[in-house]
Design an enzyme around this catalytic site. Structure first.
Site, PDB file in Angstrom:
ATOM      1  N   GLY A 171       0.603  -1.217   0.308  1.00  0.00           N
ATOM      2  CA  GLY A 171      -0.117   0.174   0.234  1.00  0.00           C
ATOM      3  C   GLY A 171       0.931   0.933   0.065  1.00  0.00           C
ATOM      4  O   GLY A 171      -0.119   2.104  -0.785  1.00  0.00           O
ATOM      5  N   CYS A 172       1.963   1.349   0.909  1.00  0.00           N
ATOM      6  CA  CYS A 172       2.362   2.675   1.301  1.00  0.00           C
ATOM      7  C   CYS A 172       3.808   2.732  -0.584  1.00  0.00           C
ATOM      8  O   CYS A 172       3.448   4.011  -1.756  1.00  0.00           O
ATOM      9  CB  CYS A 172       3.845   2.282   2.184  1.00  0.00           C
ATOM     10  SG  CYS A 172       2.500   1.763   3.870  1.00  0.00           S
ATOM     11  N   THR A 173       4.151   1.864  -1.134  1.00  0.00           N
ATOM     12  CA  THR A 173       5.235   1.989  -2.166  1.00  0.00           C
ATOM     13  C   THR A 173       3.444   2.433  -3.276  1.00  0.00           C
ATOM     14  O   THR A 173       4.342   3.435  -4.372  1.00  0.00           O
ATOM     15  CB  THR A 173       5.126   0.112  -3.151  1.00  0.00           C
ATOM     16  OG1 THR A 173       6.124   0.090  -1.818  1.00  0.00           O
ATOM     17  CG2 THR A 173       5.689   0.685  -4.103  1.00  0.00           C
ATOM     18  N   ALA A 191       3.168   6.449  -2.444  1.00  0.00           N
ATOM     19  CA  ALA A 191       4.314   7.015  -2.959  1.00  0.00           C
ATOM     20  C   ALA A 191       4.279   6.773  -4.448  1.00  0.00           C
ATOM     21  O   ALA A 191       4.960   8.681  -4.919  1.00  0.00           O
ATOM     22  CB  ALA A 191       5.575   6.004  -2.464  1.00  0.00           C
TER      23      ALA A 191
END
Length: 156
Positions: free
Chosen positions: A46-48, A51
């Site tokens: 999710g963070c990738t 970003a």
């Protein structure tokens, strides 16, 4: 209970180190608009996605006068690896003590797989030119978030 910021609140100032070892101070960016987003951990799915989506829309944000700052508790070395691996073009800041996360209400109790745990609450804020919170979003979903934010800010 975690204190949550609301539109109209003064954005808590901070100075954090980016993945290049340079200090970034929020109040130094006054006069421009800033998107501050908090995410749990670099190099997770999710963070990738989030970003990479912010990076893909960097020109949209830049041309509309927004600076994007991503903040996580990751150390600067992990952030540098994240930037390199994913080709990120946004500023990544390290908050290992979680002081900024707590000040912005982005760290505290959250549900994960039905259990209540303490951790980073995925959150996004828009700070106006005077340093006031314009948009405060907590518990957001990473997928599609950047697209929704662009529509909300009417900058597409």
């Amino acid at each position: 209970m975690t204190t949550r910021l609301q539109p109209g609140d003064q954005a808590p100032d901070f100075t954090l180190v980016d993945d290049h070892g340079k200090e970034v101070t929020l109040s130094d960016l006054r006069g421009g608009k800033v998107i501050v987003y908090f995410y749990p951990a670099a190099m997770t799915p999710g963070c990738t996605r989030e970003a990479c989506d912010f990076t893909a829309e960097r020109e949209t944000f830049d041309s509309s006068g927004y600076t994007v700052l991503g903040i996580s508790p990751d150390n600067t070395e992990k952030l540098a690896t994240f930037r390199e691996k994913e080709g990120l073009e946004i500023t990544l800041l390290s908050d290992p003590d979680k002081e900024v996360l707590r000040a912005w209400g982005a760290y505290g109790d959250k549900k994960l797989y039905g259990k209540v745990i303490e951790g980073v609450i995925r959150s996004t804020f828009v700070v106006d030119e005077e340093g006031k919170i314009e948009v405060a979003q907590y518990n957001i979903k990473a997928t599609g978030h950047v697209e929704r934010l662009i529509r909300q800010l009417d900058i597409a």
